[in-house]
Design an enzyme around this catalytic site. Structure first.
Site, PDB file in Angstrom:
ATOM      1  N   ARG A  35     116.497   6.631 -17.885  1.00 31.00           N
ATOM      2  CA  ARG A  35     116.348   5.176 -17.853  1.00 31.00           C
ATOM      3  C   ARG A  35     114.933   4.668 -17.635  1.00 31.00           C
ATOM      4  O   ARG A  35     114.710   3.478 -17.624  1.00 31.00           O
ATOM      5  CB  ARG A  35     117.281   4.591 -16.783  1.00 31.00           C
ATOM      6  CG  ARG A  35     118.725   4.681 -17.221  1.00 31.00           C
ATOM      7  CD  ARG A  35     119.714   4.256 -16.187  1.00 31.00           C
ATOM      8  NE  ARG A  35     121.043   4.258 -16.764  1.00 31.00           N
ATOM      9  CZ  ARG A  35     121.763   5.329 -16.982  1.00 31.00           C
ATOM     10  NH1 ARG A  35     121.286   6.517 -16.655  1.00 31.00           N
ATOM     11  NH2 ARG A  35     122.966   5.252 -17.529  1.00 31.00           N
ATOM     12  N   ILE A 104     122.305  18.101 -14.214  1.00 31.14           N
ATOM     13  CA  ILE A 104     123.113  19.166 -14.824  1.00 31.14           C
ATOM     14  C   ILE A 104     122.272  20.404 -15.115  1.00 31.14           C
ATOM     15  O   ILE A 104     122.711  21.301 -15.817  1.00 31.14           O
ATOM     16  CB  ILE A 104     123.771  18.658 -16.135  1.00 31.14           C
ATOM     17  CG1 ILE A 104     122.706  18.157 -17.126  1.00 31.14           C
ATOM     18  CG2 ILE A 104     124.791  17.560 -15.845  1.00 31.14           C
ATOM     19  CD1 ILE A 104     123.258  17.755 -18.501  1.00 31.14           C
ATOM     20  N   HIS A 120     128.125  15.820 -12.309  1.00 29.57           N
ATOM     21  CA  HIS A 120     128.177  15.692 -13.773  1.00 29.57           C
ATOM     22  C   HIS A 120     128.227  17.034 -14.491  1.00 29.57           C
ATOM     23  O   HIS A 120     127.970  17.111 -15.683  1.00 29.57           O
ATOM     24  CB  HIS A 120     126.994  14.845 -14.265  1.00 29.57           C
ATOM     25  CG  HIS A 120     127.041  13.432 -13.774  1.00 29.57           C
ATOM     26  ND1 HIS A 120     125.930  12.631 -13.674  1.00 29.57           N
ATOM     27  CD2 HIS A 120     128.082  12.681 -13.337  1.00 29.57           C
ATOM     28  CE1 HIS A 120     126.284  11.439 -13.196  1.00 29.57           C
ATOM     29  NE2 HIS A 120     127.581  11.452 -12.987  1.00 29.57           N
TER      30      HIS A 120
END
Length: 238
Positions: A35, A104, A120
């Site tokens: 982001r 991850i 995740h």
């Protein structure tokens, strides 16, 4: 006393410390976040990354999914940074009871952390959708097109895609760890992705530390805010 000195003092006084981290923990290892201004969500592809990394897209266009996945989601040369190593050391010293991560990449385990709750999933675990046989990240990396098991089934990474729910066992254990913590350190996350961001609501102590380069939506709830990189904030524990 500045923020990092306070962090060290609280660490000395605490017995059950939990760390909850996001993408900002891995950016110092060269893994891009999603982001930031130059993150994946602000780059141009034929499809938005959110769409490519969805369950629907994976099922419908697996070849396109794996082209993006190999190119952007796997970082085989990445190594743990100061933050990963400091957290592993704190666990070894009996201070840190768990690392809860949205990442991850497996870098916490590579640094030596034992109790890692991966909300995740992990790129290091991949399973055949037909026979459930395990496959390594290297197999995915060195395959072409859609990776297939010897039985003919498609191999799916054990990562939580959009439209998929989190593993309830991992989520519940994360909640339990946070509830029992006397100090909660949250680092490298904007706290905008739910349900993960909602985890801090289970913390009832008075040593909530937020470490992030920029302000987060939950700064007002914190007992201590450190606007610094995670590596810089934690390097004193090495």
């Amino acid at each position: 006393m500045n923020g990092i000195e306070t962090l060290h003092q609280w660490m000395q006084e605490s017995e059950r410390v939990v760390f909850f981290g996001g993408a900002g923990v891995s950016t110092e290892s060269g893994i891009p976040d999603f982001r930031s201004t130059d993150g994946l969500y602000n780059q141009q592809y034929d499809y938005p990354p959110e769409q490519i990394l969805s369950h629907t897209f994976f099922m419908r266009w697996p070849e396109e999914f794996f082209r993006f996945y190999r190119d952007k989601m796997l970082a085989p040369s990445a190594k743990p940074n100061k933050a990963h190593r400091a957290l592993a050391k704190l666990e070894e010293q009996g201070k840190l009871t768990a690392v809860i991560t949205q990442n991850i990449d497996g870098l916490h385990q590579m640094a030596g952390s034992k109790k890692v709750l991966e909300l995740h999933g992990s790129v290091h675990r991949n399973y055949c959708m037909r026979c459930h046989k395990f496959h390594s990240m290297e197999e995915i990396l060195h395959s072409e097109g859609v990776p297939r098991c010897s039985c003919g089934g498609i191999i799916k990474p054990d990562v939580v895609l959009y439209e998929e729910g989190l593993d309830q066992q991992v989520l519940q254990e994360s909640v339990d760890q946070i509830r029992r913590a006397d100090m909660l350190i949250i680092g490298g996350t904007s706290l905008t992705v739910y349900p993960a961001a909602g985890l801090l609501d289970y913390y009832t102590g008075n040593r909530l530390v937020l470490i992030n380069k920029t302000a987060t939506a939950r700064d007002g709830l914190a007992n201590l805010v450190i606007n610094e990189s995670i590596g810089k904030a934690l390097e004193g524990f090495l």
